[in-house]
Design a protein around this motif. Structure first.
Motif, short mmCIF file in Angstrom:
data_model
loop_
_atom_site.label_atom_id
_atom_site.label_comp_id
_atom_site.label_asym_id
_atom_site.label_seq_id
_atom_site.Cartn_x
_atom_site.Cartn_y
_atom_site.Cartn_z
N LYS A 1 -6.18 0.16 -10.14
CA LYS A 1 -7.62 -0.01 -10.14
C LYS A 1 -8.16 -1.47 -10.03
CE LYS A 1 -12.09 2.51 -10.38
NZ LYS A 1 -12.74 3.45 -10.97
N TYR B 1 0.62 -1.23 0.10
CA TYR B 1 -0.01 0.08 -0.03
C TYR B 1 0.94 1.35 0.00
CZ TYR B 1 0.46 0.67 5.25
OH TYR B 1 0.52 0.94 6.59
N TYR C 1 -3.53 5.20 -8.33
CA TYR C 1 -4.90 4.34 -7.94
C TYR C 1 -5.39 3.91 -9.35
CZ TYR C 1 -10.10 4.17 -7.12
OH TYR C 1 -11.35 3.91 -7.06
N GLU C 2 -5.44 4.75 -10.66
CA GLU C 2 -5.94 4.42 -11.72
C GLU C 2 -5.37 3.45 -12.38
OE1 GLU C 2 -6.28 8.25 -13.47
OE2 GLU C 2 -8.17 8.70 -12.68
N PHE D 1 -4.30 2.05 -1.03
CA PHE D 1 -4.12 3.38 -0.73
C PHE D 1 -4.67 3.73 0.36
CE2 PHE D 1 -4.04 2.32 -5.24
CZ PHE D 1 -2.86 2.69 -5.63
N VAL E 1 -12.50 8.42 -6.61
CA VAL E 1 -12.12 7.30 -6.05
C VAL E 1 -13.63 6.80 -5.99
CG1 VAL E 1 -11.63 6.20 -4.03
CG2 VAL E 1 -10.43 8.18 -4.76
N LEU F 1 -3.57 9.71 -7.35
CA LEU F 1 -4.59 9.18 -8.22
C LEU F 1 -4.36 8.56 -9.31
CD1 LEU F 1 -7.93 9.26 -8.51
CD2 LEU F 1 -7.67 11.62 -10.17
N GLN G 1 -10.57 0.53 -2.32
CA GLN G 1 -9.21 0.14 -2.47
C GLN G 1 -8.47 1.44 -1.89
OE1 GLN G 1 -8.41 -0.53 -6.47
NE2 GLN G 1 -6.13 -1.18 -6.31
N TRP G 2 -8.96 2.88 -1.87
CA TRP G 2 -8.26 3.75 -1.43
C TRP G 2 -9.12 4.20 -0.07
CZ3 TRP G 2 -6.51 8.49 -4.92
CH2 TRP G 2 -5.73 9.59 -4.10
#
Length: 211
Positions: free
Chosen positions: A102, A74, A98-99, A109, A133, A95, A137-138
């Motif tokens: 995903k 993470y 994250y993307e 995160f 988001v 981000l 996951q975040w």
């Protein structure tokens, strides 16, 4: 001659792939060398610093603990929703990660708010939604000043309540990469595009350790 060229090229690519696979990230922090007895023999062991257990309220008003991140890589950081300085850039850059990952269950995160007064769950939820988001996951969390600020030290992140700076809070903008054992494997300036690209590369390297 052409056949020789392709054989040589293949060898070079294979060597490069092996080099990439073999590469490992360092474990960051002061390590402690201890001796302990196992089966009647004294052995030397190395203990690396790790993120301690924690429990915070997340954007869904649910208590989130460190157990959520067990067996995951993470990326953690510290921010606040109305930050007028580095946070918008840092969060937009996070981000990107994250993307890219995903819905990859191996990666998560975690953003800790350092505004323990204002950033209540509904504020964090609105912020996360606006950021883009839309899954768990975040995670965005808040807690007491003592808990959040105390934990930031473990991530090697500077945090401070300061009425003399814009927004009233001062902090560093590191994105901190954590492994399965809760150890720090990298820290990256979240406002620097080159550092963020390095984070993405290092996540891929760290994933190789757990294949």
């Amino acid at each position: 001659m052409i056949r020789t060229f392709f054989c040589t090229a293949a060898c070079v690519l294979t060597f490069a792939a092996c080099q990439s696979t073999a590469k490992k990230l360092p474990i960051i922090g002061e390590r402690e060398v201890v001796q302990k007895e196992i089966d009647g023999k004294m052995v030397t062991d190395t203990i690396y610093p790790a993120i301690p257990s924690f429990e915070f309220l997340n954007q869904d008003s649910v208590m989130l603990s460190d157990k959520f991140f067990d067996n995951k890589i993470y990326v953690a950081n510290f921010f606040f929703t109305h930050c007028p300085s580095i946070c918008p850039t840092m969060q937009r850059n996070l981000l990107k990660a994250y993307e890219k990952y995903k819905n990859d269950k191996r990666i998560a995160f975690l953003s800790h708010s350092i505004d323990f007064k204002y950033d209540q769950p509904h504020v964090l939820k609105s912020y996360a939604t606006k950021l883009g988001v839309d899954n768990d996951q975040w995670q965005f969390v808040n807690g007491s000043k003592a808990a959040i600020y105390g934990l930031s030290d473990k991530y090697l992140v500077f945090t401070k309540e300061d009425p003399n700076v814009p927004g009233g809070y001062d902090h560093s903008g590191y994105l901190v990469l954590i492994d399965h054992d809760k150890r720090i494997r990298g820290a990256y300036d979240g406002t620097n595009n080159e550092e963020v690209e390095k984070l993405l590369t290092d996540i891929d390297i760290l994933l190789q350790e757990y294949k």
